[in-house]
Every structure is written in structure tokens, then in C-alpha cells.
Design a protein around this motif. Structure first.
Motif, PDB file in Angstrom:
ATOM      1  N   UNK A  49       0.804  -1.213   0.000  1.00  0.00           N
ATOM      2  CA  UNK A  49       0.000   0.000   0.000  1.00  0.00           C
ATOM      3  C   UNK A  49       0.845   1.274   0.000  1.00  0.00           C
ATOM      4  N   UNK A  50       2.159   1.127  -0.062  1.00  0.00           N
ATOM      5  CA  UNK A  50       3.038   2.294  -0.072  1.00  0.00           C
ATOM      6  C   UNK A  50       3.068   2.884  -1.476  1.00  0.00           C
ATOM      7  N   UNK A  51       2.877   4.188  -1.553  1.00  0.00           N
ATOM      8  CA  UNK A  51       2.923   4.875  -2.843  1.00  0.00           C
ATOM      9  C   UNK A  51       4.119   5.809  -2.875  1.00  0.00           C
ATOM     10  N   UNK A  52       4.742   5.888  -4.036  1.00  0.00           N
ATOM     11  CA  UNK A  52       5.831   6.824  -4.226  1.00  0.00           C
ATOM     12  C   UNK A  52       5.243   8.109  -4.772  1.00  0.00           C
ATOM     13  N   UNK A  53       5.628   9.218  -4.196  1.00  0.00           N
ATOM     14  CA  UNK A  53       5.116  10.505  -4.641  1.00  0.00           C
ATOM     15  C   UNK A  53       6.252  11.509  -4.688  1.00  0.00           C
ATOM     16  N   UNK A  54       6.083  12.461  -5.569  1.00  0.00           N
ATOM     17  CA  UNK A  54       7.059  13.524  -5.705  1.00  0.00           C
ATOM     18  C   UNK A  54       6.800  14.631  -4.697  1.00  0.00           C
ATOM     19  N   UNK A  55       7.372  15.798  -4.969  1.00  0.00           N
ATOM     20  CA  UNK A  55       7.177  16.935  -4.068  1.00  0.00           C
ATOM     21  C   UNK A  55       5.702  17.288  -3.895  1.00  0.00           C
ATOM     22  N   UNK A  56       5.315  17.605  -2.693  1.00  0.00           N
ATOM     23  CA  UNK A  56       3.939  17.986  -2.353  1.00  0.00           C
ATOM     24  C   UNK A  56       2.915  16.893  -2.692  1.00  0.00           C
ATOM     25  N   UNK A  57       3.348  15.643  -2.730  1.00  0.00           N
ATOM     26  CA  UNK A  57       2.423  14.537  -2.972  1.00  0.00           C
ATOM     27  C   UNK A  57       2.071  14.330  -4.430  1.00  0.00           C
ATOM     28  N   UNK A  61       8.834  13.896 -10.719  1.00  0.00           N
ATOM     29  CA  UNK A  61       9.343  14.520 -11.950  1.00  0.00           C
ATOM     30  C   UNK A  61      10.332  13.609 -12.665  1.00  0.00           C
ATOM     31  N   UNK A  62      10.286  13.606 -13.986  1.00  0.00           N
ATOM     32  CA  UNK A  62      11.159  12.746 -14.786  1.00  0.00           C
ATOM     33  C   UNK A  62      12.629  13.084 -14.545  1.00  0.00           C
ATOM     34  N   UNK A  63      12.963  14.348 -14.310  1.00  0.00           N
ATOM     35  CA  UNK A  63      14.359  14.707 -14.126  1.00  0.00           C
ATOM     36  C   UNK A  63      14.947  14.155 -12.827  1.00  0.00           C
ATOM     37  N   UNK A  64      14.102  13.620 -11.946  1.00  0.00           N
ATOM     38  CA  UNK A  64      14.584  13.007 -10.710  1.00  0.00           C
ATOM     39  C   UNK A  64      15.091  11.595 -10.986  1.00  0.00           C
ATOM     40  N   UNK A  65      14.506  10.941 -11.986  1.00  0.00           N
ATOM     41  CA  UNK A  65      14.895   9.575 -12.333  1.00  0.00           C
ATOM     42  C   UNK A  65      16.107   9.642 -13.246  1.00  0.00           C
ATOM     43  N   UNK A  66      17.151   8.925 -12.892  1.00  0.00           N
ATOM     44  CA  UNK A  66      18.391   8.974 -13.656  1.00  0.00           C
ATOM     45  C   UNK A  66      18.818   7.563 -14.020  1.00  0.00           C
ATOM     46  N   UNK A  67      19.181   7.369 -15.261  1.00  0.00           N
ATOM     47  CA  UNK A  67      19.660   6.076 -15.725  1.00  0.00           C
ATOM     48  C   UNK A  67      21.146   6.192 -15.981  1.00  0.00           C
ATOM     49  N   UNK A  68      21.916   5.276 -15.401  1.00  0.00           N
ATOM     50  CA  UNK A  68      23.359   5.285 -15.585  1.00  0.00           C
ATOM     51  C   UNK A  68      23.774   3.939 -16.164  1.00  0.00           C
ATOM     52  N   UNK A  69      24.481   3.980 -17.268  1.00  0.00           N
ATOM     53  CA  UNK A  69      24.964   2.748 -17.907  1.00  0.00           C
ATOM     54  C   UNK A  69      26.419   2.586 -17.502  1.00  0.00           C
ATOM     55  N   UNK A  70      26.715   1.423 -16.955  1.00  0.00           N
ATOM     56  CA  UNK A  70      28.069   1.165 -16.480  1.00  0.00           C
ATOM     57  C   UNK A  70      28.664  -0.003 -17.245  1.00  0.00           C
ATOM     58  N   UNK A  71      29.937   0.071 -17.484  1.00  0.00           N
ATOM     59  CA  UNK A  71      30.657  -1.005 -18.147  1.00  0.00           C
ATOM     60  C   UNK A  71      31.054  -2.023 -17.087  1.00  0.00           C
ATOM     61  N   UNK A  72      30.520  -3.255 -17.158  1.00  0.00           N
ATOM     62  CA  UNK A  72      30.830  -4.256 -16.123  1.00  0.00           C
ATOM     63  C   UNK A  72      32.291  -4.686 -16.150  1.00  0.00           C
TER      64      UNK A  72
END
Length: 74
Positions: A49-57, A61-72
């Protein structure tokens, strides 16, 4: 030993019994499993029942999510 510690021990025993049943180490009837699950639901939070929410509920924002590709191999 305080009552709070006794309750924690009892709750862990219920959880251990259910885990042992799932692993095939303990035989339990359907009503025992149902009762154990019902008791655990009263003492453990329901994480689904836990929900993830941004600022002020609001939305995250998409700019908060970051994808990093690393060379193993690096």
C-alpha cells in the motif's frame, strides 16, 4: 522481560512457522495457515500500500529519475 518483547517473540514464532511450512519443514492445516497470515497482517505493515510521490504529494518529476549505464568490465 517486557510485554513488548514477549509480543515480538510471539510474532516472530508465527512468521517462522509459516516459513517452515512453505519450506516443507512443518506440516500445517489450511486453517492454521490462514490464522497465521491474519495475525501477521495485524502486526506487520502492508508494504503493497506504499505509494511513491514527488514533491507535495504529486507525480515524480522525470528529471529526478536517472539512468546510468556502467561497463561491467571497467
Amino acid at each position: 522481560m517486557s510485554d513488548q518483547h514477549r509480543v515480538k517473540i510471539q510474532n516472530s514464532n508465527i512468521l517462522n512457522a509459516l516459513i517452515e511450512h512453505v519450506e516443507g519443514k512443518r506440516e500445517m492445516g489450511a486453517s492454521q495457515v490462514t490464522a497465521g497470515i491474519a495475525l501477521l497482517k495485524k502486526v506487520l505493515p502492508d508494504l503493497s500500500s506504499i505509494e511513491h510521490a514527488g514533491p507535495n504529494g504529486g507525480a515524480i518529476p522525470i528529471d529526478v529519475i536517472r539512468r546510468v549505464i556502467v561497463d561491467p568490465n571497467a
